[in-house]
Design a protein around this motif. Structure first.
Motif, PDB file in Angstrom:
ATOM      1  N   THR A 157      19.144  27.665  16.175  1.00 39.76           N
ATOM      2  CA  THR A 157      19.510  28.417  14.980  1.00 39.76           C
ATOM      3  C   THR A 157      19.049  29.866  15.120  1.00 39.76           C
ATOM      4  O   THR A 157      18.171  30.186  15.933  1.00 39.76           O
ATOM      5  N   ALA A 199      17.302  31.387  12.909  1.00 37.43           N
ATOM      6  CA  ALA A 199      15.896  31.407  12.481  1.00 37.43           C
ATOM      7  C   ALA A 199      14.974  31.138  13.669  1.00 37.43           C
ATOM      8  O   ALA A 199      13.958  31.819  13.864  1.00 37.43           O
ATOM      9  N   GLY A 246      18.316  25.999   3.727  1.00 40.07           N
ATOM     10  CA  GLY A 246      19.220  26.894   3.013  1.00 40.07           C
ATOM     11  C   GLY A 246      18.945  27.053   1.533  1.00 40.07           C
ATOM     12  O   GLY A 246      19.805  27.523   0.797  1.00 40.07           O
ATOM     13  N   CYS A 274      15.562  28.299   0.172  1.00 46.77           N
ATOM     14  CA  CYS A 274      14.569  29.309  -0.215  1.00 46.77           C
ATOM     15  C   CYS A 274      14.990  30.736   0.118  1.00 46.77           C
ATOM     16  O   CYS A 274      14.557  31.682  -0.546  1.00 46.77           O
ATOM     17  N   GLY A 275      15.805  30.922   1.138  1.00 54.97           N
ATOM     18  CA  GLY A 275      16.265  32.267   1.491  1.00 54.97           C
ATOM     19  C   GLY A 275      15.265  33.096   2.279  1.00 54.97           C
ATOM     20  O   GLY A 275      15.520  34.271   2.542  1.00 54.97           O
ATOM     21  N   GLU A 276      14.144  32.516   2.692  1.00 57.80           N
ATOM     22  CA  GLU A 276      13.149  33.301   3.445  1.00 57.80           C
ATOM     23  C   GLU A 276      13.634  33.662   4.857  1.00 57.80           C
ATOM     24  O   GLU A 276      13.032  34.494   5.525  1.00 57.80           O
ATOM     25  N   ARG A 330      16.689  34.875   5.570  1.00 56.07           N
ATOM     26  CA  ARG A 330      17.963  35.610   5.562  1.00 56.07           C
ATOM     27  C   ARG A 330      17.894  36.902   6.377  1.00 56.07           C
ATOM     28  O   ARG A 330      16.901  37.620   6.339  1.00 56.07           O
ATOM     29  N   ARG A 351      26.944  41.247   9.010  1.00 57.98           N
ATOM     30  CA  ARG A 351      27.038  40.613   7.684  1.00 57.98           C
ATOM     31  C   ARG A 351      25.627  40.361   7.161  1.00 57.98           C
ATOM     32  O   ARG A 351      24.854  39.622   7.767  1.00 57.98           O
ATOM     33  N   ALA A 352      25.308  40.964   6.031  1.00 60.92           N
ATOM     34  CA  ALA A 352      23.965  40.869   5.466  1.00 60.92           C
ATOM     35  C   ALA A 352      23.760  39.521   4.769  1.00 60.92           C
ATOM     36  O   ALA A 352      24.724  38.836   4.423  1.00 60.92           O
ATOM     37  N   HIS A 353      22.491  39.161   4.597  1.00 59.55           N
ATOM     38  CA  HIS A 353      22.107  37.979   3.814  1.00 59.55           C
ATOM     39  C   HIS A 353      22.674  36.681   4.361  1.00 59.55           C
ATOM     40  O   HIS A 353      23.006  35.772   3.614  1.00 59.55           O
ATOM     41  N   ARG A 354      22.796  36.580   5.693  1.00 61.49           N
ATOM     42  CA  ARG A 354      23.131  35.292   6.294  1.00 61.49           C
ATOM     43  C   ARG A 354      21.855  34.448   6.329  1.00 61.49           C
ATOM     44  O   ARG A 354      20.764  34.987   6.549  1.00 61.49           O
ATOM     45  N   LEU A 355      21.985  33.149   6.164  1.00 58.60           N
ATOM     46  CA  LEU A 355      20.806  32.290   6.223  1.00 58.60           C
ATOM     47  C   LEU A 355      20.567  31.896   7.680  1.00 58.60           C
ATOM     48  O   LEU A 355      21.376  31.192   8.278  1.00 58.60           O
ATOM     49  N   CYS A 359      18.532  29.825   9.024  1.00 52.12           N
ATOM     50  CA  CYS A 359      18.343  28.395   9.316  1.00 52.12           C
ATOM     51  C   CYS A 359      19.656  27.636   9.266  1.00 52.12           C
ATOM     52  O   CYS A 359      19.726  26.493   9.694  1.00 52.12           O
ATOM     53  N   GLN A 360      20.696  28.255   8.723  1.00 49.54           N
ATOM     54  CA  GLN A 360      21.989  27.579   8.566  1.00 49.54           C
ATOM     55  C   GLN A 360      23.031  28.176   9.502  1.00 49.54           C
ATOM     56  O   GLN A 360      24.219  27.939   9.333  1.00 49.54           O
ATOM     57  N   THR A 361      22.580  28.999  10.435  1.00 45.66           N
ATOM     58  CA  THR A 361      23.509  29.683  11.332  1.00 45.66           C
ATOM     59  C   THR A 361      23.104  29.380  12.768  1.00 45.66           C
ATOM     60  O   THR A 361      21.939  29.553  13.136  1.00 45.66           O
ATOM     61  N   PRO A 365      26.193  24.351   9.305  1.00 39.46           N
ATOM     62  CA  PRO A 365      27.238  24.506  10.315  1.00 39.46           C
ATOM     63  C   PRO A 365      27.632  23.186  10.979  1.00 39.46           C
ATOM     64  O   PRO A 365      28.721  23.079  11.522  1.00 39.46           O
ATOM     65  N   GLY A 404      16.387  22.677  14.994  1.00 40.24           N
ATOM     66  CA  GLY A 404      17.197  23.846  15.305  1.00 40.24           C
ATOM     67  C   GLY A 404      16.571  24.731  16.372  1.00 40.24           C
ATOM     68  O   GLY A 404      16.990  25.874  16.546  1.00 40.24           O
ATOM     69  N   HIS A 414      16.670  35.194  -4.697  1.00 36.75           N
ATOM     70  CA  HIS A 414      17.666  34.581  -3.838  1.00 36.75           C
ATOM     71  C   HIS A 414      17.845  33.090  -4.087  1.00 36.75           C
ATOM     72  O   HIS A 414      18.954  32.576  -4.047  1.00 36.75           O
ATOM     73  N   LEU A 440      13.603  26.813  -6.374  1.00 35.18           N
ATOM     74  CA  LEU A 440      12.222  26.463  -6.023  1.00 35.18           C
ATOM     75  C   LEU A 440      11.294  26.585  -7.226  1.00 35.18           C
ATOM     76  O   LEU A 440      10.480  25.705  -7.497  1.00 35.18           O
TER      77      LEU A 440
END
Lengths: 116, 455
Positions: free
Chosen positions: A54, A56, A84, A86-88, A90, A96-100, A102-104, B42, B138, B398, B403
């Motif tokens: 990932t 992250a 995906g 908590c957003g910590e 990103r 592209r801004a604000h991609r996560l 941990c999810q990419t 993904p 990951g 965000h 949370l």
């Protein structure tokens, strides 16, 4: 319709067609078999990661403990929830801004820009 | 770029591609419905069948093959941003926003960890338990690191076993449940031989790991102890045991206190909730129908009961949705199998509840809202979350309150919280798609607008 689950969405939409250069294409599985390392750039610095890593994790491999962002008060933060929420994690990915993170999943040549 | 993008149409749209959503999608597709399965990650599999280093879990791969064979479609890496009127969803994926139109909708939004604040919990090196497990799958480097796993619930065992298998040194497993409660749980386990075998396997995988019961982490400290600056990396945790406080040096803390159903999308749609296994969940009937016509819910978002229950309820809902569309009677659910799973879920909830009195664990400077850096001493005078939001921005960052809502439910009581805000942070491009997609209607905007735009 393929019985292997690949090309599940053919004819559905551009975002669901597997493309060999882009693992995160929306089919739910990697369209290319895991083989060889993937090179991405984290804040301009090249780092080689295993397929399936990932964004992250790539950041942690490139700069251990630095993380993707800081808190509003300026404190370092690392990814926290891993799923995906908590957003910590990103970051900016390929502009592209604000991609996560941990999810990419890392794709070859990906440009990752942190805020840390 | 969004002009003239047609809406995606499906007889049955399924949100969430974990065990429940995959089962629902397969059953609906086999029942003759056109199916669209959406997931934010993904790769499909959800949390339990999470892909490892880009390779799908076997169960997820099998389900995906079955779905492909039945003609189902998948949109992964795609989050639902808004519920639209007239049976629509606005989704945000790799290529921007799309509108999805459905005739039946199956919510399989799963659960998340209950991640609660305590002194030091925002420090680099502190993670959710399943959170660190997911990060490691990951590719997050963990080999050779000293990890303390703490909190409560069976997930701690699974997380610790994964971390150890990936080369971590699990230096302590700290379970808050008392030895007496754990003995009662072990007794309940006797009625579930399959689960008992799993538990034995996990315990065996953790042979040699120091295990503390009826103990809890009171602080996560950096260099110089608990007073170390907030951004200083984790160096040790302090564990309170019946014999006193025990400092344990470590590089990572993986902590959580059970799971909570993810109900935000259901709430945005207007589905009723009901408490189940100690947390608010989407209310469903015996056919997994929610209070909203045409909307089903399956798996952990209807009450945390594990992957097997999710698959059973998913199959029931997918079959029922397809049968409704055909105008036939849905096949009967696997009621006895499901009853066993729910019995076990009840035993888990009784053994591993969140201990009362959480606010006693907070210091004045403990951050309750990590998105907006809101300290407990700024919140504790506020009468309710609405007032707290206005005064401090707590819940407006965000995570959109997910949370801190779970945290405040433990700290001040769920009865003092309003319904959770339904929005996810979403790109502006996705919002533009509402206007440009044909036949999209008007979006019902949530109470708090997304904070972040990107285009």
């Amino acid at each position: 319709m393929s019985a292997t689950g690949r090309g599940l969405a053919s004819g559905l939409s551009p975002c669901s067609l597997p493309r060999p250069d882009q693992p995160n294409t929306g089919t739910g599985r990697r369209p290319v078999p895991a083989a060889g390392a993937v090179v991405v750039r984290v804040d301009g610095r090249a780092v080689e990661v295993a397929p399936g890593t990932t964004v992250a994790a790539a950041i942690e491999l490139a700069a251990p403990g630095r993380g993707a962002r800081r808190s509003p008060g300026g404190a370092r933060r690392l990814p926290f929830c891993g799923m995906g929420v908590c957003g910590e994690c990103r970051v900016t990915v390929d502009g592209r801004a604000h991609r996560l993170g941990c999810q990419t999943v890392c794709a070859p040549g990906m440009e990752i820009a942190t805020d840390a | 770029m969004h002009d003239e993008t047609p809406a995606l149409e499906a007889d049955v749209a399924v949100v969430g591609a974990g065990p429940g959503g995959l089962a629902a999608a397969v059953a609906a597709a086999r029942g003759g419905a056109s199916v669209l399965l959406l997931d934010a990650a993904p790769l499909v599999g959800g949390q339990v069948w999470r892909a490892r280093r880009g390779v799908l879990a076997d169960e997820a791969a099998r389900a995906l093959d079955a779905l492909g064979a039945a003609g189902g479609r998948v949109l992964a890496g795609t989050r639902v941003a808004f519920a639209l009127p007239e049976r629509g969803l606005l989704v945000d994926g790799p290529e921007g926003g799309r509108v999805v139109r459905w005739r039946r909708l199956v919510l399989a939004t799963g659960a998340r960890e209950r991640l609660l604040p305590f002194p030091g919990w925002t420090r680099p090196g502190v993670f959710g338990a399943g959170g660190l497990q997911a990060l490691v799958k990951g590719g997050w480097p963990i080999a050779g690191r000293r990890v303390v796993v703490a909190g409560t619930g069976p997930l701690l065992l699974a997380a610790a076993a994964t971390l150890r298998r990936e080369g971590a040194r699990v230096v302590a497993l700290v379970e808050e449940a008392s030895p007496a409660r754990l003995r009662a749980f072990a007794f309940a386990l006797l009625r579930h031989p399959g689960k008992a075998a799993q538990a034995v396997g996990l315990v065996r995988a953790l042979a040699g790991v120091p295990r503390l019961q009826g103990a809890r982490v009171v602080s996560a400290d950096g260099q110089g102890g608990s007073a170390a600056e907030e951004g200083a990396a984790l160096r040790r945790v302090v564990v309170r045991t019946s014999a006193g406080d025990l400092p344990i040096d470590c590089d990572a803390l993986a902590a959580s206190w059970g799971l909570v159903p993810q109900t935000e999308l259901a709430q945005a749609l207007g589905c009723a909730l009901a408490p189940r296994f100690g947390a608010p969940a989407i209310a469903v009937d015996a056919r997994q129908r929610t209070s909203l016509e045409g909307v089903f819910a399956v798996g952990e978002c209807t009450g945390v009961a594990g992957a097997r229950a999710a698959a059973l309820t998913g199959t029931a809902a997918g079959s029922a949705a397809a049968a409704e569309l055909r105008g036939t009677v849905p096949p009967a659910a696997h009621e006895s199998a499901l009853a066993r799973e729910l019995h076990f879920a009840g035993a888990v909830a009784r053994a591993f509840g969140v201990p009362p009195g959480w606010r006693e664990r907070l210091a004045g400077d403990t951050l309750v809202c990590r998105c907006e850096d809101v300290r407990w001493d700024a919140l504790r005078g506020e009468p309710d979350l609405r007032a707290a939001k206005l005064a401090t921005r707590c819940g407006m960052g965000h995570c959109q309150g997910r949370l801190c809502h779970d945290a405040l439910a433990q700290i001040i009581g769920a009865d003092r919280l309003p319904a959770r805000p339904p929005a996810l942070a979403v790109g502006l491009g996705a919002l533009l798609a509402i206007g440009s997609a044909r036949g999209a209607g008007t979006a019902s905007m949530p109470e708090s607008a997304p904070q972040e735009t990107e285009e």
